[in-house]
Enzyme design. Structure first.
Site, mmCIF file in Angstrom:
data_model
loop_
_atom_site.group_PDB
_atom_site.id
_atom_site.type_symbol
_atom_site.label_atom_id
_atom_site.label_comp_id
_atom_site.label_asym_id
_atom_site.label_seq_id
_atom_site.Cartn_x
_atom_site.Cartn_y
_atom_site.Cartn_z
ATOM 1 C CG HIS A 172 47.710 -35.535 -35.738
ATOM 2 N ND1 HIS A 172 47.339 -35.410 -34.421
ATOM 3 C CD2 HIS A 172 46.915 -34.688 -36.435
ATOM 4 C CE1 HIS A 172 46.360 -34.528 -34.331
ATOM 5 N NE2 HIS A 172 46.083 -34.073 -35.542
ATOM 6 C CD GLU A 205 49.557 -32.561 -34.664
ATOM 7 O OE1 GLU A 205 49.620 -32.516 -35.905
ATOM 8 O OE2 GLU A 205 48.591 -32.122 -34.035
HETATM 9 C C1 BG6 Z 1 45.712 -30.733 -35.779
HETATM 10 C C2 BG6 Z 1 45.361 -29.437 -36.475
HETATM 11 O O1 BG6 Z 1 46.955 -31.168 -36.241
HETATM 12 O O2 BG6 Z 1 44.733 -31.710 -36.091
HETATM 13 C C3 BG6 Z 1 43.967 -29.011 -36.046
HETATM 14 O O3 BG6 Z 1 46.322 -28.451 -36.154
HETATM 15 C C4 BG6 Z 1 42.963 -30.117 -36.300
HETATM 16 O O4 BG6 Z 1 43.600 -27.822 -36.731
HETATM 17 C C5 BG6 Z 1 43.444 -31.395 -35.630
HETATM 18 O O5 BG6 Z 1 41.695 -29.734 -35.793
HETATM 19 C C6 BG6 Z 1 42.519 -32.610 -35.836
HETATM 20 O O6 BG6 Z 1 42.291 -32.839 -37.169
HETATM 21 P P1 BG6 Z 1 41.343 -34.004 -37.639
HETATM 22 O O7 BG6 Z 1 41.231 -33.855 -39.131
HETATM 23 O O8 BG6 Z 1 42.001 -35.301 -37.246
HETATM 24 O O9 BG6 Z 1 40.041 -33.809 -36.919
#
Ligand code: BG6
Length: 315
Positions: free
Chosen positions: A168, A272
């Site tokens: 991510h 990502e």
């Molecule tokens: C992204 C998703 O990878 O991560 C989103 O596609 C999400 O939908 C974002 O809001 C952040 O996620 P988190 O759980 O770290 O707040």
């Protein structure tokens, strides 16, 4: 010249006393990895410029995942299953892998660390599958950042398991409205903002003027993020990771996140490398490998020429 001994790998304490590993290359690049989450929180080039975004409001307090850097989403991407969002690997304490298997590498770099995550008894209650997740984080002599994940099914019950996955990555950008992404044109994507409905991207490079949360499918092994203002291009190379999630929360969602500054969405973009649409299935004894390599190159980079080496050698 400094008399201090140059350490390619240094173990120290980071925010809130959490264990951290600093990787350094002799030309000046560096990276930082927290054992909490197996989480890369910094990647700097030879000039000491930070290339990853970490929120000024990131808490570095378990069990909350660190907001920024490179969270590991495993064994579940987002809410595609019964686990917490993005799975549990990003908020578990990983260990140093003292006996890693041989990683094929053509780099002479000593700036690398091997981490391992095995499920705890508690983890097995929510995800009843024995696994070993080995993560190598490495800096190449040229300052590229490499992450190699190996997941093995170590079950003795004869049962396969399936998972989804993402690196991510939060890239640091000068101004989101000056950024474009190349490599995803004309591809199909699932739009998280429209009930995961499937659409086809138009033919131009992707630019940003509002919230975006898309899962691009069957993407090429190279994707580029061009930052005009910083005169920098990130090149993402990936293997074993067919999908690419592109996310920017924009202003409203930014305000709704406690660990994210109201205006910080302007200075980050998540692209990502992921395996989301088709979960990976491993039988006992089988292993999956997913590799990510990131380069930051000057923007003398030409559109369509996704080879940073060529750009560097011709400059
Ligand atoms: C992204 C998703 O990878 O991560 C989103 O596609 C999400 O939908 C974002 O809001 C952040 O996620 P988190 O759980 O770290 O707040």
């Amino acid at each position: 010249m400094s008399t201090e001994k140059f350490l390619p790998v240094e173990f120290c304490k980071g925010n809130n006393g959490l264990d951290k590993v600093v990787l350094r290359e002799s030309r000046g690049s560096s990276a930082e990895v927290y054992l909490y989450g197996g989480h890369v929180t910094s990647w700097k080039n030879d000039h000491g410029e930070e290339l990853l975004f970490v929120s000024s409001k990131a808490t570095f307090k378990p069990p909350k995942a660190i907001r920024g850097g490179i969270p590991i989403c495993f064994p579940q991407f987002a809410s595609l299953g019964s686990l917490e969002s993005h799975g549990f690997a990003r908020n578990r304490f990983w260990s140093i892998d003292t006996d890693p298997p041989a990683f094929p590498t053509n780099s002479s770099s000593k700036a690398y660390i091997d981490l391992i995550l095995r499920p705890s008894e508690e983890d097995l209650k929510i995800w009843p599958h024995s696994f070993e997740f080995r993560l190598r984080v490495a800096l190449t002599p040229g300052g590229d950042l490499m992450l190699i994940s190996r997941v093995r099914n170590t079950s003795t019950d004869g049962k396969p398991f399936s998972f989804t996955f993402a690196y991510h990555t939060y890239f640091s950008v000068s101004d989101i409205s000056e950024v474009r992404v190349e490599g995803l044109e004309t591809l199909d994507y699932l739009d998280n903002l429209q009930n995961k409905e499937r659409f086809t991207e138009q033919g131009d490079a992707i630019t940003f003027e509002s919230e975006v949360d898309k899962i691009y499918l069957s993407t090429p092994t190279k994707i580029a993020i061009l930052d005009h203002e910083k005169k920098r291009t990130f090149v993402i190379r990936k293997d074993g990771l067919p999908d690419a999630v592109v996310w920017n929360p924009w202003d409203k969602k930014a305000k709704a996140m406690a660990d994210f500054g109201d205006d910080e969405y302007k200075h980050m973009l998540c692209v990502e490398a992921a395996a989301v649409e088709k979960p990976i299935t491993l039988k006992p004894g089988e292993e999956w490998k997913g590799r990510l390599e990131l380069s930051g190159v000057p923007s003398s980079y030409c559109s369509g020429q996704l080879d940073p080496q060529k750009v560097l050698s011709s400059s």
